[in-house]
Design a protein around this motif. Sequence first.
Motif, mmCIF file in Angstrom:
data_model
loop_
_atom_site.group_PDB
_atom_site.id
_atom_site.type_symbol
_atom_site.label_atom_id
_atom_site.label_comp_id
_atom_site.label_asym_id
_atom_site.label_seq_id
_atom_site.Cartn_x
_atom_site.Cartn_y
_atom_site.Cartn_z
ATOM 1 N N CYS A 88 51.257 38.906 24.562
ATOM 2 C CA CYS A 88 52.629 39.445 24.579
ATOM 3 C C CYS A 88 52.711 40.800 25.265
ATOM 4 O O CYS A 88 53.750 41.164 25.800
ATOM 5 C CB CYS A 88 53.192 39.506 23.157
ATOM 6 N N GLY A 89 51.610 41.573 25.220
ATOM 7 C CA GLY A 89 51.609 42.880 25.879
ATOM 8 C C GLY A 89 52.351 43.960 25.111
ATOM 9 O O GLY A 89 52.417 45.100 25.562
ATOM 10 N N ARG A 90 52.917 43.621 23.945
ATOM 11 C CA ARG A 90 53.751 44.598 23.236
ATOM 12 C C ARG A 90 53.300 44.863 21.802
ATOM 13 O O ARG A 90 53.621 45.900 21.238
ATOM 14 C CB ARG A 90 55.201 44.094 23.180
ATOM 15 N N CYS A 91 52.591 43.929 21.190
ATOM 16 C CA CYS A 91 52.258 44.101 19.766
ATOM 17 C C CYS A 91 51.204 45.209 19.596
ATOM 18 O O CYS A 91 50.642 45.703 20.563
ATOM 19 C CB CYS A 91 51.762 42.771 19.178
ATOM 20 N N CYS A 94 47.875 44.336 21.273
ATOM 21 C CA CYS A 94 47.913 44.447 22.737
ATOM 22 C C CYS A 94 47.946 45.917 23.161
ATOM 23 O O CYS A 94 47.313 46.308 24.143
ATOM 24 C CB CYS A 94 49.132 43.721 23.296
ATOM 25 N N CYS A 102 45.969 39.332 19.726
ATOM 26 C CA CYS A 102 47.434 39.205 19.821
ATOM 27 C C CYS A 102 47.925 37.988 19.025
ATOM 28 O O CYS A 102 47.415 36.884 19.187
ATOM 29 C CB CYS A 102 47.847 39.066 21.291
HETATM 30 ZN ZN ZN Z 1 50.303 40.962 21.658
#
Ligand code: ZN
Length: 325
Positions: A88-91, A94, A102
């Motif tokens: 996701c690149g956001r959690c 990440c 993730c």
């Molecule tokens: Zn993530």
Amino acid sequence: MQFTGPGRPLELAARSPASPGPGQVLLRVAACGVCRTDLHVVDGELPWPGHPVVPGHEIVGRVVETGPGVEQFRSGERIGVPWLGWTCGRCDYCATGRENLCDQAKFTGYHFDGGYADYALADSRYCFALPVEYSDAEAAPLLCAGLIGYRALVMAGEARRLGIYGFGAGAHIVAQVARFQGRQLFAFARPGDIEARKFALALGASWAGDSTAMPPEPLDAAILFAPVGALVPAALRAVAKGGTVVCAGIHMSDIPSFPYEILWGERRIVSVANLTRRDGTEFLKLAPRVPVRTKVETFALEQANEALARLREGRISGAAVLLMG
Ligand SMILES: [Zn+2]
Ligand SMILES: [Zn+2]
């Protein structure tokens, strides 16, 4: 070759290759490794993904088409696709360099169609350039057995005396890296598996024995590649105080209860989950320097079920790889 439900053999299906979407590449698959995780999927030990899927997450292929926005790879280039297919690149995971954890992560050959096929789509941000020193078949096992093995080795810390339980694809790569780093290697194979012991000794192990045996001296760490929970207490007994037992598989049978005394003395049990892109970049740079040589047994795409059966029975020496025609 697609998976349509636990306990069923993979079936040959004909589909047209899809066009790559934004950020994706379409690959002509040259080779795809057969990993124990594929067996866990096919045997229903991992949850059913909810739809038919093409397994395979050690994909070596050549780019035939790039989707909008792909800049790092060009048509004709040989690249590798690993298990980690999307994050996701956001959690929190990440954001802190732990994309392997993730919660939304999607995996190649499980959530996404993988490499047991002539063509595969992949998100280019999760693909790797491959070292030129390796043939297509030799490069495939680097992408999971190599990467996850490398992550497990890093988890073992500075251990000088390293034990390895289960001498398959991951172990045969890690053994070479460990020797390169000057570690002493102790190999544990299925009781009676003389071939695996010979293989381990040929790769520089200073001792090879049955997984039920104690090593000649206490270990500083042990890596478990065999998905057998009973090996956890066995490995704890084999490590010295302060030692680490690293469980490197995605699935393991239940771990039997054991006396606290064998964990006492600051021994630790850890697991390895998936990989980060950083593991991939680091390991693929290191592999040709060692140099890691992969031993592969190749099968045609249509023989995927046979390759899986051989892996299940422990009858693969090194790594199994599907080689596309
Ligand atoms: Zn993530
Ligand atoms: Zn794998």
